[in-house]
Design an enzyme around this catalytic site. Structure first.
Site, PDB file in Angstrom:
ATOM      1  N   SER A 168       0.834  -1.202   0.000  1.00  0.00           N
ATOM      2  CA  SER A 168       0.000   0.000   0.000  1.00  0.00           C
ATOM      3  C   SER A 168       0.874   1.260   0.000  1.00  0.00           C
ATOM      4  CB  SER A 168      -0.948  -0.046   1.205  1.00  0.00           C
ATOM      5  OG  SER A 168      -1.955   0.928   1.104  1.00  0.00           O
ATOM      6  N   ASP A 410      -9.536  -3.202  -5.670  1.00  0.00           N
ATOM      7  CA  ASP A 410      -8.937  -2.546  -4.512  1.00  0.00           C
ATOM      8  C   ASP A 410      -9.733  -1.302  -4.127  1.00  0.00           C
ATOM      9  OD1 ASP A 410      -7.240  -1.417  -2.586  1.00  0.00           O
ATOM     10  OD2 ASP A 410      -5.466  -2.191  -3.598  1.00  0.00           O
ATOM     11  N   HIS A 438      -7.198  -5.818  -0.567  1.00  0.00           N
ATOM     12  CA  HIS A 438      -6.065  -4.949  -0.279  1.00  0.00           C
ATOM     13  C   HIS A 438      -5.128  -5.560   0.764  1.00  0.00           C
ATOM     14  CE1 HIS A 438      -4.023  -1.079  -0.367  1.00  0.00           C
ATOM     15  NE2 HIS A 438      -4.002  -1.078   0.945  1.00  0.00           N
TER      16      HIS A 438
END
Length: 464
Positions: A168, A410, A438
């Site tokens: 991320s 996502d 995610h």
């Protein structure tokens, strides 16, 4: 922005290791080493003497510990911003530690590094001083920390490069790393975190708001009875002042932030369980929110200040760009009719929509833990003097092998924006999948294993 070659064979000018013994332990088949580094707060002002502590834990499989000095290094950048590195015995760490010296970095301001807390920020005399301090906690500073750590830990290694893994926001950090110090990197692996280098924050949030709507609708499709349950909770919060044990206010809009869980594995079930246990019936027949429900909502108060206050700022790539509470503005304008709840407009057929990974200006009112930082947050929202994070020219000429896993649905990262960036990073091999959410890296170490195989040539992925 000029790239720097920091991987030559000369030793570092100094060791940044904090004086004292290096603590080590063996557990769960892993050998660990704990490092503390004294690093500059401001990397670009040589006259500044202020330092902070950055913590990192090295992990290697016990059966490989005798070979550890010959093994390559893999440094991990956590998602966030504002969250510490994962536990050392996380599944993917155990797998990678058989091949690498895995370095779990507590990015500055997180975990065992010098913490960015309300307590620490209260030492500053003014909100402006607090804001000035916050400016040093974005990806550019995190990457420069990492470079000094690399120079220190790999000083006696013949190979002074290391590999990067980012989840991320950690992928944002890697993209900055490839812009600043590509000569220090052997390979890079990104999971759910290619930044929108070529799109505005408005574009990103329009897409993520729409994604939150889609994920909410999927949630109600799985649990249709929760449409009424959620509306009942919202109505109660709208007609009663509900204070949490720490003093924060549980408002309808704050409850809607539970939608962040919808983008993570198991998130739907978590929200459904909460809705089922939301109310308790008293002896007089009246209902009120249960202590279990309130305790769960109380956990939101543990949200790190960096995560809220710098979340929009991580998208500000250079001077002249200010975030100006983009998520709040879009919510009040373009998405008001979808997300806003009011008793007057409450109809039986209109569901309540949850928001996603969006930070709002009103959080500095509703969250007791954040209220002391409200003025600081307002200053940073208006700030337009942020340094550059990425160099498109360097990325276009990138020679570092990069493999990235992108999750088709996502909810946290706008896929279309990430695809645009990926297409402009030379040599990046993109694996798009709808098998994971995610939280994929945390959920299944097979993701990292496949990325390793992509770089090694053991498996192929389509190249766009």
């Amino acid at each position: 922005m000029t790239s720097s070659n920091s991987s030559d064979s000369s030793p570092p000018k100094r060791s940044y290791l904090h004086p004292g013994p290096i603590e080590s332990f063996v557990a769960n088949g892993l050998k660990t080493f704990d490092y503390y580094f004294d690093l500059p707060l401001n990397h670009t002002d040589q006259s500044s003497k202020q330092t902070i502590v950055v913590f990192a834990r090295r992990v290697v499989a016990v059966e490989r510990q005798d070979d550890a000095e010959k093994m390559p290094w893999l440094v991990f950048f956590q998602g966030g911003p504002g969250f510490q590195a994962p536990d050392y015995n996380t599944a993917w760490v155990k797998m990678a530690a058989k091949k690498y010296n895995v370095l779990l970095l507590d990015q500055r301001g997180t975990g065992l590094s010098t913490p960015m807390t309300v307590q620490r920020l209260s030492q500053f005399k003014t909100p402006q001083e607090q804001a000035d301090y916050f400016m040093y906690f974005r990806a550019d500073s995190i990457v420069r920390d990492s470079e000094l750590i690399r120079e220190t830990l790999l000083a006696n290694y013949s190979e002074k490069k290391w590999s990067l893994l980012g989840q991320s926001f950690g992928g944002f950090c890697i993209t900055t790393y490839l812009s600043l110090f590509p000569a220090s990197v052997t390979a890079a692996y990104i999971t759910g975190g290619i930044p929108p280098v070529f799109d505005s924050l408005e574009t990103v949030y329009r897409k993520t708001f729409k994604s939150a709507i889609e994920h909410t609708e999927r949630y109600y499709k799985r649990f249709p009875m929760d449409i009424k349950r959620v509306k009942k909770i919202m109505k109660y919060l709208a007609t009663n002042e509900v204070r949490l044990p720490t003093g924060g206010i549980l408002t309808p809009r704050r409850f809607q932030q539970l939608g962040l869980s919808l983008g993570l594995s198991g998130g739907m079930d978590r929200i459904h369980s909460l809705c089922l246990q939301a109310f308790v019936t008293l002896s007089d027949g009246k209902e009120e929110l249960s202590s279990l429900f309130l305790t769960e909502m109380e956990s939101q108060e543990q949200t790190p200040p960096i995560y809220v206050i710098l979340h929009e700022a991580i998208y500000n790539d250079g001077p002249g760009v200010a975030s100006n509470w983009t998520a709040s503005r879009l919510l009040k304008e373009e998405f008001k009719s979808t997300f806003e709840y009011s008793l007057e407009k409450d109809t039986s057929d209109k569901p309540v929509y949850f928001t996603g990974e969006h930070m709002f200006d009103w959080m500095l009112d509703d969250y007791a833990s954040l209220q002391p930082l409200k003025e600081c947050a307002e200053i940073l929202a208006k700030c337009n003097t942020w340094p550059k994070l990425y160099d498109p020219e360097v990325l276009a000429k990138n020679t570092v092998p990069v493999a990235a896993a992108m999750y088709y649905d996502d909810m946290f990262v706008a896929r279309e924006c990430s695809e645009k960036t990926a297409s402009r990073i030379q040599g990046l091999r993109l694996w798009i999948t709808n098998e994971y959410m995610h939280s994929g890296l945390r959920d299944n170490e097979a993701i990292l294993s496949k990325l390793f195989q992509i770089i090694s040539g053991e498996t192929d992925v389509p190249v766009s």
